[in-house]
Design an enzyme around this catalytic site. Structure first.
Site, PDB file in Angstrom:
ATOM      1  N   ARG A  88       0.758  -1.622  -0.138  1.00  0.00           N
ATOM      2  CA  ARG A  88       0.374   0.155   0.185  1.00  0.00           C
ATOM      3  C   ARG A  88       0.977   0.996  -0.243  1.00  0.00           C
ATOM      4  O   ARG A  88       0.722   2.386  -0.607  1.00  0.00           O
ATOM      5  CB  ARG A  88      -0.654  -0.335   1.088  1.00  0.00           C
ATOM      6  CG  ARG A  88      -2.087  -1.050   1.354  1.00  0.00           C
ATOM      7  CD  ARG A  88      -2.849  -0.977   2.266  1.00  0.00           C
ATOM      8  NE  ARG A  88      -3.767  -2.062   2.388  1.00  0.00           N
ATOM      9  CZ  ARG A  88      -3.393  -3.388   3.142  1.00  0.00           C
ATOM     10  NH1 ARG A  88      -1.865  -3.773   3.461  1.00  0.00           N
ATOM     11  NH2 ARG A  88      -4.645  -4.188   3.424  1.00  0.00           N
ATOM     12  N   ASP A 148     -10.149  -4.445   8.254  1.00  0.00           N
ATOM     13  CA  ASP A 148      -9.364  -5.759   9.646  1.00  0.00           C
ATOM     14  C   ASP A 148      -9.800  -6.197  10.491  1.00  0.00           C
ATOM     15  O   ASP A 148      -9.638  -7.658  10.304  1.00  0.00           O
ATOM     16  CB  ASP A 148      -7.451  -5.319   9.934  1.00  0.00           C
ATOM     17  CG  ASP A 148      -7.236  -3.938   8.732  1.00  0.00           C
ATOM     18  OD1 ASP A 148      -7.495  -4.597   7.317  1.00  0.00           O
ATOM     19  OD2 ASP A 148      -6.476  -2.784   9.320  1.00  0.00           O
ATOM     20  N   ARG A 151     -12.305  -8.898   8.794  1.00  0.00           N
ATOM     21  CA  ARG A 151     -11.195 -10.246   8.244  1.00  0.00           C
ATOM     22  C   ARG A 151     -11.304 -10.770   9.004  1.00  0.00           C
ATOM     23  O   ARG A 151     -10.778 -12.197   9.265  1.00  0.00           O
ATOM     24  CB  ARG A 151     -10.126  -9.666   7.283  1.00  0.00           C
ATOM     25  CG  ARG A 151     -10.717  -8.602   5.756  1.00  0.00           C
ATOM     26  CD  ARG A 151      -9.321  -8.350   5.047  1.00  0.00           C
ATOM     27  NE  ARG A 151      -9.928  -7.911   3.787  1.00  0.00           N
ATOM     28  CZ  ARG A 151      -9.139  -6.909   3.392  1.00  0.00           C
ATOM     29  NH1 ARG A 151      -8.240  -6.679   3.859  1.00  0.00           N
ATOM     30  NH2 ARG A 151      -9.753  -6.614   2.041  1.00  0.00           N
ATOM     31  N   HIS A 175      -2.526   0.370   8.969  1.00  0.00           N
ATOM     32  CA  HIS A 175      -2.876  -0.412   8.255  1.00  0.00           C
ATOM     33  C   HIS A 175      -2.111  -1.127   7.176  1.00  0.00           C
ATOM     34  O   HIS A 175      -2.251  -0.238   6.007  1.00  0.00           O
ATOM     35  CB  HIS A 175      -4.735  -0.243   7.569  1.00  0.00           C
ATOM     36  CG  HIS A 175      -5.395  -0.427   6.405  1.00  0.00           C
ATOM     37  ND1 HIS A 175      -6.127  -2.113   6.559  1.00  0.00           N
ATOM     38  CD2 HIS A 175      -5.567  -0.137   5.094  1.00  0.00           C
ATOM     39  CE1 HIS A 175      -6.593  -2.209   5.357  1.00  0.00           C
ATOM     40  NE2 HIS A 175      -6.344  -1.504   4.423  1.00  0.00           N
TER      41      HIS A 175
HETATM   42  N1  LIG Z   1      -8.417   1.903   3.804  1.00  0.00           N
HETATM   43  C1  LIG Z   1      -9.331   0.957   3.542  1.00  0.00           C
HETATM   44  O1  LIG Z   1      -9.395  -0.335   3.934  1.00  0.00           O
HETATM   45  C2  LIG Z   1      -9.162   0.514   1.552  1.00  0.00           C
HETATM   46  C3  LIG Z   1      -9.601  -0.789   1.432  1.00  0.00           C
HETATM   47  C4  LIG Z   1      -9.710  -0.489   0.132  1.00  0.00           C
HETATM   48  C5  LIG Z   1      -8.987   0.727  -0.619  1.00  0.00           C
HETATM   49  N2  LIG Z   1      -8.305   1.488  -0.298  1.00  0.00           N
HETATM   50  C6  LIG Z   1      -7.891   2.343  -1.185  1.00  0.00           C
HETATM   51  O2  LIG Z   1      -9.017   2.973  -1.802  1.00  0.00           O
HETATM   52  C7  LIG Z   1      -8.285   3.304  -2.768  1.00  0.00           C
HETATM   53  C8  LIG Z   1      -9.472   3.384  -3.982  1.00  0.00           C
HETATM   54  O3  LIG Z   1      -9.305   2.178  -3.890  1.00  0.00           O
HETATM   55  P1  LIG Z   1     -10.444   1.141  -5.603  1.00  0.00           P
HETATM   56  O4  LIG Z   1     -10.486  -0.416  -5.674  1.00  0.00           O
HETATM   57  O5  LIG Z   1     -12.011   2.238  -5.491  1.00  0.00           O
HETATM   58  O6  LIG Z   1     -10.011   2.275  -6.915  1.00  0.00           O
HETATM   59  P2  LIG Z   1     -10.388   2.578  -8.158  1.00  0.00           P
HETATM   60  O7  LIG Z   1      -9.955   2.381  -9.208  1.00  0.00           O
HETATM   61  O8  LIG Z   1     -11.666   1.061  -8.184  1.00  0.00           O
HETATM   62  O9  LIG Z   1     -11.742   3.874  -7.856  1.00  0.00           O
HETATM   63  C9  LIG Z   1     -10.652   5.033  -7.265  1.00  0.00           C
HETATM   64  C10 LIG Z   1     -11.053   5.887  -7.896  1.00  0.00           C
HETATM   65  O10 LIG Z   1     -10.822   7.343  -7.891  1.00  0.00           O
HETATM   66  C11 LIG Z   1     -10.982   8.268  -8.628  1.00  0.00           C
HETATM   67  N3  LIG Z   1     -10.167   9.399  -8.758  1.00  0.00           N
HETATM   68  C12 LIG Z   1      -9.092   9.380  -9.039  1.00  0.00           C
HETATM   69  N4  LIG Z   1      -8.583  10.927  -9.078  1.00  0.00           N
HETATM   70  C13 LIG Z   1      -8.657  11.458  -8.478  1.00  0.00           C
HETATM   71  C14 LIG Z   1      -9.783  13.010  -8.066  1.00  0.00           C
HETATM   72  N5  LIG Z   1      -8.613  13.689  -8.392  1.00  0.00           N
HETATM   73  N6  LIG Z   1     -10.919  13.105  -8.005  1.00  0.00           N
HETATM   74  C15 LIG Z   1     -11.598  12.488  -8.074  1.00  0.00           C
HETATM   75  N7  LIG Z   1     -11.774  10.927  -8.234  1.00  0.00           N
HETATM   76  C16 LIG Z   1     -10.783  10.754  -8.532  1.00  0.00           C
HETATM   77  C17 LIG Z   1     -10.551   7.463 -10.222  1.00  0.00           C
HETATM   78  O11 LIG Z   1     -11.348   7.692 -11.057  1.00  0.00           O
HETATM   79  C18 LIG Z   1     -11.850   6.027  -9.832  1.00  0.00           C
HETATM   80  O12 LIG Z   1     -12.663   5.547 -10.248  1.00  0.00           O
HETATM   81  C19 LIG Z   1      -6.914   3.020  -3.190  1.00  0.00           C
HETATM   82  O13 LIG Z   1      -6.596   3.756  -2.864  1.00  0.00           O
HETATM   83  C20 LIG Z   1      -7.356   1.278  -2.051  1.00  0.00           C
HETATM   84  O14 LIG Z   1      -6.092   1.194  -1.931  1.00  0.00           O
HETATM   85  C21 LIG Z   1      -8.222   1.493   0.908  1.00  0.00           C
HETATM   86  O1  LIG Z   2      -5.511  -4.287  -0.144  1.00  0.00           O
HETATM   87  C1  LIG Z   2      -5.616  -3.199  -0.127  1.00  0.00           C
HETATM   88  O2  LIG Z   2      -4.349  -2.596  -0.851  1.00  0.00           O
HETATM   89  C2  LIG Z   2      -6.922  -2.334  -0.672  1.00  0.00           C
HETATM   90  C3  LIG Z   2      -6.852  -2.255   1.044  1.00  0.00           C
HETATM   91  O3  LIG Z   2      -6.627  -1.761   2.146  1.00  0.00           O
HETATM   92  C4  LIG Z   2      -7.701  -3.110   1.765  1.00  0.00           C
HETATM   93  O4  LIG Z   2      -7.323  -4.398   2.624  1.00  0.00           O
HETATM   94  O5  LIG Z   2      -7.647  -4.331   0.868  1.00  0.00           O
END
Ligand SMILES: NC(=O)c1ccc[n+]([C@@H]2O[C@H](COP(=O)([O-])OP(=O)(O)OC[C@H]3O[C@@H](n4cnc5c(N)ncnc54)[C@H](O)[C@@H]3O)[C@@H](O)[C@H]2O)c1
Ligand SMILES: O=C(O)C[C@H](O)C(=O)O
Length: 308
Positions: A88, A148, A151, A175
């Site tokens: 990440r 987490d 899970r 995380h």
């Molecule tokens: N914290 C957590 O537990 C957790 C869990 C899952 C995913 N994530 C993170 O969340 C993020 C998104 O994951 P995802 O699978 O939805 O990705 P994704 O690519 O499906 O979606 C991301 C979206 O953000 C949009 N985007 C990019 N730049 C932008 C901006 N400046 N303004 C508005 N929209 C913008 C993109 O067009 C895209 O549609 C990733 O960084 C991922 O690592 C975190």
């Molecule tokens: O694993 C990742 O990169 C996305 C998110 O933080 C998750 O835990 O699913």
């Protein structure tokens, strides 16, 4: 109750769907930078309203922040997800700029908003929002520990061969693949410590599987997960919107709690109408305290890469 979700990708859309299905928000605005995507997903979701029996109005916009004005809660999922083999932390270069710009735009139109940061590396992105927006610290919450912990409970239920609803447990710490601290000592099956049923080796295996939960799914899916992340964010949104006073591990700005300062990392917190209303300090044993300290060192290393 108006909820904005920035990033109408996999996690943002999943979160919008769960928020709508739970039917506690009057309005959800999806915003994305990609032309038409947020509008399309909003329309698609609205066409499930009669099927899923909700009254939440979902709209989409391509980067027009005026449509987000007056939001009570905003979720930041904009940014890139990792690919198999990546950590990440490797996402920081692109996501830091996006999260900084998005949080600033959101606050311009909704000065009283509570922000939930999801984009990775999440603890560092949460820290960045604290350092750059000037919002009070109770109004900036990082989501990671709720996912987490879900899970962890799933992995425990597999080991215990019981339904996940029989299990309680929590993951604190960063995380990240190495920084999570699953609290196996405190996990229970219907109030009975899980150590009464599972060997130390099996519990260690559950911990290790939990820590690489996101990486395991990323390898299977080719991109990171979205159903459990979307559900976890929606649970935080609901706790705040409905003033539930529920406890979730969240990435919070620490000022001495757990012996840590000037860092956002996962700790148990009470969520209600004022956002992150209280950090709960639980007593950790020596091994857990050592793990939290090491986890914080990892998060601090990533924070040091930010240009603040
Ligand atoms: N914290 C957590 O537990 C957790 C869990 C899952 C995913 N994530 C993170 O969340 C993020 C998104 O994951 P995802 O699978 O939805 O990705 P994704 O690519 O499906 O979606 C991301 C979206 O953000 C949009 N985007 C990019 N730049 C932008 C901006 N400046 N303004 C508005 N929209 C913008 C993109 O067009 C895209 O549609 C990733 O960084 C991922 O690592 C975190
Ligand atoms: O694993 C990742 O990169 C996305 C998110 O933080 C998750 O835990 O699913």
């Amino acid at each position: 109750m108006k909820v904005t979700i920035v990033g109408a990708g996999a996690v943002g859309a999943s979160c919008a769907e769960y928020v709508a299905i739970k039917d506690f928000a009057s309005e959800v605005v999806l915003l994305d930078i990609k032309d038409g995507v947020a509008e399309g997903k909003a329309m698609d979701l609205m066409q499930t309203a009669t099927l899923n029996s909700f009254d939440t109005k979902i709209t989409g916009t391509t980067n027009d922040y005026s449509k987000t004005a007056g939001s009570d809660i905003a979720v930041i999922t904009s940014g890139i997800p990792r690919k198999p083999g990546m950590t990440r932390e490797e996402l920081i270069g692109i996501n830091a700029g996006i999260v900084k710009e998005v949080s600033s735009n959101l606050i311009k139109h909704s000065p009283n908003v509570t922000l939930i940061v999801v984009s990775n590396p999440m603890d560092t992105m949460t820290y960045l929002v604290h350092k750059t927006t000037g919002l009070p610290k109770n109004k900036i919450i990082g989501m990671g520990g709720a996912l987490d912990s879900a899970r962890f409970k799933f992995r425990l239920s597999e080991a215990l061969e019981c339904p996940p609803s029989d299990v309680d447990g929590m993951v604190i710490g960063g995380h990240s693949d190495t920084g999570m601290v699953p609290l196996t000592r405190l996990a229970t099956r219907n109030s009975v410590p899980v150590s009464a049923f599972l060997s130390e080796d099996r519990l260690n295996q559950v911990s290790e599987d939990t820590k690489v939960g996101g990486a395991t799914l990323t390898k299977l899916l080719g991109t990171s997960a979205w159903y459990a992340p979307g559900a976890a964010v929606s649970a935080l949104v609901q706790a705040i919107a409905c003033d539930q006073k529920k406890m979730f591990p969240c990435s919070a700005m620490l000022e001495g709690e757990y012996g840590l300062n000037d860092i956002c990392i996962g700790v148990p917190a009470i969520l209600g109408k004022d956002g992150l209303e209280k950090i709960v300090e639980i007593e950790l044993d020596d091994a857990e305290s050592k793990k939290i300290k090491e986890s914080a060192e990892g998060v601090n290393k990533t924070n040091a890469l930010l240009e603040l």
